[in-house]
Design a protein around this motif. Structure first.
Motif, PDB file in Angstrom:
ATOM      1  N   THR A  70       3.331  10.415   9.439  1.00 49.59           N
ATOM      2  CA  THR A  70       2.863  10.283   8.055  1.00 49.59           C
ATOM      3  C   THR A  70       2.680   8.820   7.675  1.00 49.59           C
ATOM      4  O   THR A  70       1.698   8.454   7.017  1.00 49.59           O
ATOM      5  N   LEU A  71       3.612   7.956   8.106  1.00 47.19           N
ATOM      6  CA  LEU A  71       3.483   6.534   7.823  1.00 47.19           C
ATOM      7  C   LEU A  71       2.294   5.925   8.548  1.00 47.19           C
ATOM      8  O   LEU A  71       1.628   5.022   8.034  1.00 47.19           O
TER       9      LEU A  71
ATOM     10  N   SER B 171       7.238  -1.320  12.759  1.00 50.33           N
ATOM     11  CA  SER B 171       5.936  -1.544  13.387  1.00 50.33           C
ATOM     12  C   SER B 171       4.797  -0.881  12.621  1.00 50.33           C
ATOM     13  O   SER B 171       3.627  -1.190  12.848  1.00 50.33           O
ATOM     14  N   ARG B 172       5.116   0.029  11.728  1.00 50.33           N
ATOM     15  CA  ARG B 172       4.088   0.747  10.975  1.00 50.33           C
ATOM     16  C   ARG B 172       3.927   0.229   9.552  1.00 50.33           C
ATOM     17  O   ARG B 172       3.268   0.849   8.732  1.00 50.33           O
ATOM     18  N   THR B 173       4.575  -0.896   9.246  1.00 53.49           N
ATOM     19  CA  THR B 173       4.537  -1.404   7.875  1.00 53.49           C
ATOM     20  C   THR B 173       4.067  -2.853   7.821  1.00 53.49           C
ATOM     21  O   THR B 173       4.182  -3.610   8.795  1.00 53.49           O
ATOM     22  N   GLN B 174       3.560  -3.227   6.660  1.00 51.83           N
ATOM     23  CA  GLN B 174       3.227  -4.624   6.380  1.00 51.83           C
ATOM     24  C   GLN B 174       4.396  -5.242   5.632  1.00 51.83           C
ATOM     25  O   GLN B 174       4.829  -4.729   4.603  1.00 51.83           O
TER      26      GLN B 174
ATOM     27  N   GLN C 155      -5.663   9.959   2.622  1.00 47.15           N
ATOM     28  CA  GLN C 155      -6.385   8.880   1.947  1.00 47.15           C
ATOM     29  C   GLN C 155      -5.764   8.581   0.583  1.00 47.15           C
ATOM     30  O   GLN C 155      -5.276   9.468  -0.105  1.00 47.15           O
ATOM     31  N   ASN C 156      -5.806   7.284   0.211  1.00 44.42           N
ATOM     32  CA  ASN C 156      -5.256   6.822  -1.075  1.00 44.42           C
ATOM     33  C   ASN C 156      -3.783   7.204  -1.240  1.00 44.42           C
ATOM     34  O   ASN C 156      -3.359   7.687  -2.295  1.00 44.42           O
ATOM     35  N   THR C 157      -3.018   6.984  -0.173  1.00 48.21           N
ATOM     36  CA  THR C 157      -1.563   7.168  -0.222  1.00 48.21           C
ATOM     37  C   THR C 157      -0.912   5.827   0.099  1.00 48.21           C
ATOM     38  O   THR C 157      -1.316   5.142   1.039  1.00 48.21           O
ATOM     39  N   LEU C 158       0.072   5.453  -0.692  1.00 47.33           N
ATOM     40  CA  LEU C 158       0.777   4.182  -0.485  1.00 47.33           C
ATOM     41  C   LEU C 158       2.273   4.443  -0.383  1.00 47.33           C
ATOM     42  O   LEU C 158       2.857   5.105  -1.243  1.00 47.33           O
ATOM     43  N   PHE C 159       2.879   3.902   0.674  1.00 45.39           N
ATOM     44  CA  PHE C 159       4.329   3.937   0.838  1.00 45.39           C
ATOM     45  C   PHE C 159       4.863   2.531   0.608  1.00 45.39           C
ATOM     46  O   PHE C 159       4.460   1.585   1.295  1.00 45.39           O
ATOM     47  N   ILE C 160       5.751   2.379  -0.378  1.00 43.37           N
ATOM     48  CA  ILE C 160       6.422   1.100  -0.631  1.00 43.37           C
ATOM     49  C   ILE C 160       7.887   1.286  -0.255  1.00 43.37           C
ATOM     50  O   ILE C 160       8.620   2.062  -0.881  1.00 43.37           O
ATOM     51  N   LEU C 161       8.306   0.621   0.794  1.00 42.49           N
ATOM     52  CA  LEU C 161       9.647   0.776   1.347  1.00 42.49           C
ATOM     53  C   LEU C 161      10.486  -0.442   0.986  1.00 42.49           C
ATOM     54  O   LEU C 161      10.080  -1.576   1.256  1.00 42.49           O
ATOM     55  N   LEU C 162      11.633  -0.234   0.375  1.00 40.64           N
ATOM     56  CA  LEU C 162      12.478  -1.338  -0.087  1.00 40.64           C
ATOM     57  C   LEU C 162      13.763  -1.406   0.716  1.00 40.64           C
ATOM     58  O   LEU C 162      14.439  -0.390   0.917  1.00 40.64           O
ATOM     59  N   THR C 163      14.121  -2.614   1.151  1.00 38.70           N
ATOM     60  CA  THR C 163      15.386  -2.781   1.859  1.00 38.70           C
ATOM     61  C   THR C 163      15.915  -4.195   1.672  1.00 38.70           C
ATOM     62  O   THR C 163      15.155  -5.131   1.416  1.00 38.70           O
TER      63      THR C 163
ATOM     64  N   ARG D  69      -7.524  -4.280  -0.536  1.00 39.82           N
ATOM     65  CA  ARG D  69      -6.884  -4.487   0.771  1.00 39.82           C
ATOM     66  C   ARG D  69      -5.448  -3.957   0.755  1.00 39.82           C
ATOM     67  O   ARG D  69      -4.552  -4.542   1.350  1.00 39.82           O
ATOM     68  N   ILE D  70      -5.216  -2.851   0.094  1.00 38.97           N
ATOM     69  CA  ILE D  70      -3.867  -2.300  -0.026  1.00 38.97           C
ATOM     70  C   ILE D  70      -3.475  -1.617   1.281  1.00 38.97           C
ATOM     71  O   ILE D  70      -4.080  -0.613   1.672  1.00 38.97           O
ATOM     72  N   SER D  71      -2.498  -2.177   1.960  1.00 40.95           N
ATOM     73  CA  SER D  71      -1.985  -1.550   3.180  1.00 40.95           C
ATOM     74  C   SER D  71      -1.245  -0.270   2.809  1.00 40.95           C
ATOM     75  O   SER D  71      -0.513  -0.231   1.808  1.00 40.95           O
ATOM     76  N   HIS D  72      -1.413   0.777   3.608  1.00 34.89           N
ATOM     77  CA  HIS D  72      -0.859   2.083   3.228  1.00 34.89           C
ATOM     78  C   HIS D  72       0.665   2.152   3.321  1.00 34.89           C
ATOM     79  O   HIS D  72       1.288   3.042   2.753  1.00 34.89           O
ATOM     80  N   ALA D  73       1.299   1.206   4.042  1.00 33.61           N
ATOM     81  CA  ALA D  73       2.767   1.191   4.156  1.00 33.61           C
ATOM     82  C   ALA D  73       3.246  -0.253   4.092  1.00 33.61           C
ATOM     83  O   ALA D  73       2.933  -1.057   4.981  1.00 33.61           O
ATOM     84  N   GLN D  74       3.986  -0.590   3.044  1.00 35.39           N
ATOM     85  CA  GLN D  74       4.444  -1.966   2.852  1.00 35.39           C
ATOM     86  C   GLN D  74       5.963  -1.994   2.732  1.00 35.39           C
ATOM     87  O   GLN D  74       6.545  -1.199   1.985  1.00 35.39           O
TER      88      GLN D  74
END
Length: 404
Positions: free
Chosen positions: A195-196, A221-224, A201-209, A44-49
């Motif tokens: 892109t976000l 709105s495009r992230t978990q 397929q099988n791409t993960l964005f991990i955004l840190l702030t 259940r890996i969300s593609h943008a977290q």
């Protein structure tokens, strides 16, 4: 590029150049680790977290450990194996499907059109030297860009879009870790939106702030959202003892004033002499101001010593001047809490608490806010390059009139 800070303050943290980031080594709550592990196990890996934390937490290390677990070729029940070829590459932050994006700027080394790729090895060296305890102030200092606006720029975004269109090198996930997303240049952000929203397929964005308010709503709105809780004082104290071998009392004192930040705790430990010096200056200054207000003797006012203290503060430079004013503000709030019988919420060292007791009669609800206002006003003028001698002399005289 050598890390100026680490060259100055060697510690056990720098003993291992390339630490392996396993979940078990993280200063992060067990519940959060379990949550991320479950996402992987249940596919259940969300593609943008979006990892949201306060300053000084282990958010970047968590992102790396999470990415490493996803790519691990022999995952264990609750951690990466740590020995497979994929984990070995993560240990060096050199996995071909791991892409690090971080704020950068023009420097002596890169004189035009900077992007994260050009600073990739410098950033890895910085992370290893700090044992993953990284913050933006130290990174800008390492870059030599303290007085410049570092950003994740349009070139970074173009590189991401290009890399996203390429198949992963090892057939698994492509993972992009954005450190310091709040530094994303607003004009560059629209390039990433599609892109976000619809990555390969099988791409993960991990955004840190650490600053959710500075993130564009179109990005949010495009992230978990994944919230990383602040560290407890107990966790910080235990880690200080483990890393530096200091006494339990000293570790507890530092943890109490670290505001949930292990990075701040490290700096407080490394600069403990400076902290004691600030406390002594505070005690001398405010004793003198109280004596001046109440027509004390020349010996009590001791203006010659005050002049020496003010001169030493001015000579210390603007960053230290601002640190001292922030220290005064913290002491004022704590003295007010102590005088109001709210000692249970005070965050202070044992020595600071002893000093506070001397001032509960002269700093009260009646004058604490006006004094704090003068402190903030002095800080405002220092930040705007006011004459430091005039600012601190004016602060001394104005606060003297406010003392009870």
């Amino acid at each position: 590029m050598r890390c100026k800070v680490c060259d100055t303050h060697r510690s056990p943290l720098t003993a291992h150049r390339s630490p392996l980031m396993l979940f078990k080594n993280l200063l992060v709550s067990s519940a959060l680790k379990s949550q991320l592990i479950a996402l992987v196990k249940e596919n259940r890996i969300s593609h943008a977290q979006l990892f949201l934390s306060q300053a000084g937490t282990h958010s970047f290390a968590l992102a790396v450990a999470y990415a490493q677990y996803i790519c691990c070729q022999d995952r264990k029940e609750d951690d990466s194996c740590g020995v497979c070829p994929s984990c070995a590459k993560f240990e060096k932050l050199a996995h071909p499907d791991l892409h690090l994006i971080f704020p950068n700027c023009i420097t002596k080394k890169v004189k035009k059109d900077p992007d994260s790729k050009q600073f990739a090895q410098d950033f890895r060296d910085f992370v290893f030297a700090k044992n993953y305890h990284i913050d933006m102030e130290d990174w800008l200092s390492e870059l030599g860009g303290e007085n410049k606006q570092a950003s994740i720029n349009i070139r970074d975004c173009s590189n991401i879009i290009q890399q996203n269109s390429i198949q992963s090198y090892e057939g698994g996930y492509k993972i992009f870790i954005f450190w310091g997303l709040d530094k994303l240049y607003h004009a560059a952000a629209p390039k990433l939106l599609k892109t976000l929203e619809e990555p390969e397929q099988n791409t993960l964005f991990i955004l840190l702030t650490e600053n959710q308010d500075k993130i564009l709503s179109t990005i949010l709105s495009r992230t978990q959202l994944v919230k990383i809780p602040p560290l407890s004082s107990e966790t910080i104290a235990q880690q200080l003892i483990k890393d530096f071998g200091i006494t339990s009392q000293k570790a507890t004192d530092i943890a109490e004033i670290s505001e949930g930040s292990y990075i701040k705790a490290i700096k407080l430990h490394e600069n403990s002499n400076e902290l004691r010096d600030m406390l002594k200056k505070f005690e001398t200054l405010f004793s003198s101001m109280s004596a001046l207000k109440n027509y004390g003797t020349a010996q009590q006012i001791n203006y010659l010593m005050i002049q020496d203290i003010l001169a030493s503060i001015v000579d210390s430079g603007r960053e230290e001047q601002k640190n001292f004013l922030r220290f005064i503000a913290r002491m004022l709030r704590n003295i007010l809490m102590l005088g109001s019988n709210n000692e249970n919420i005070i965050k202070a060292t044992t020595e600071e608490k002893k000093t506070m007791n001397f001032f509960t009669k002269v700093i009260t609800l009646k004058n604490a806010q006006p004094i704090l206002n003068e402190c903030n006003q002095a800080l405002y003028h220092i930040e705007r390059n006011g004459n430091s001698t005039l600012v601190f002399t004016d602060f001394y005289l104005k606060v003297s009139r406010l003392m009870l």
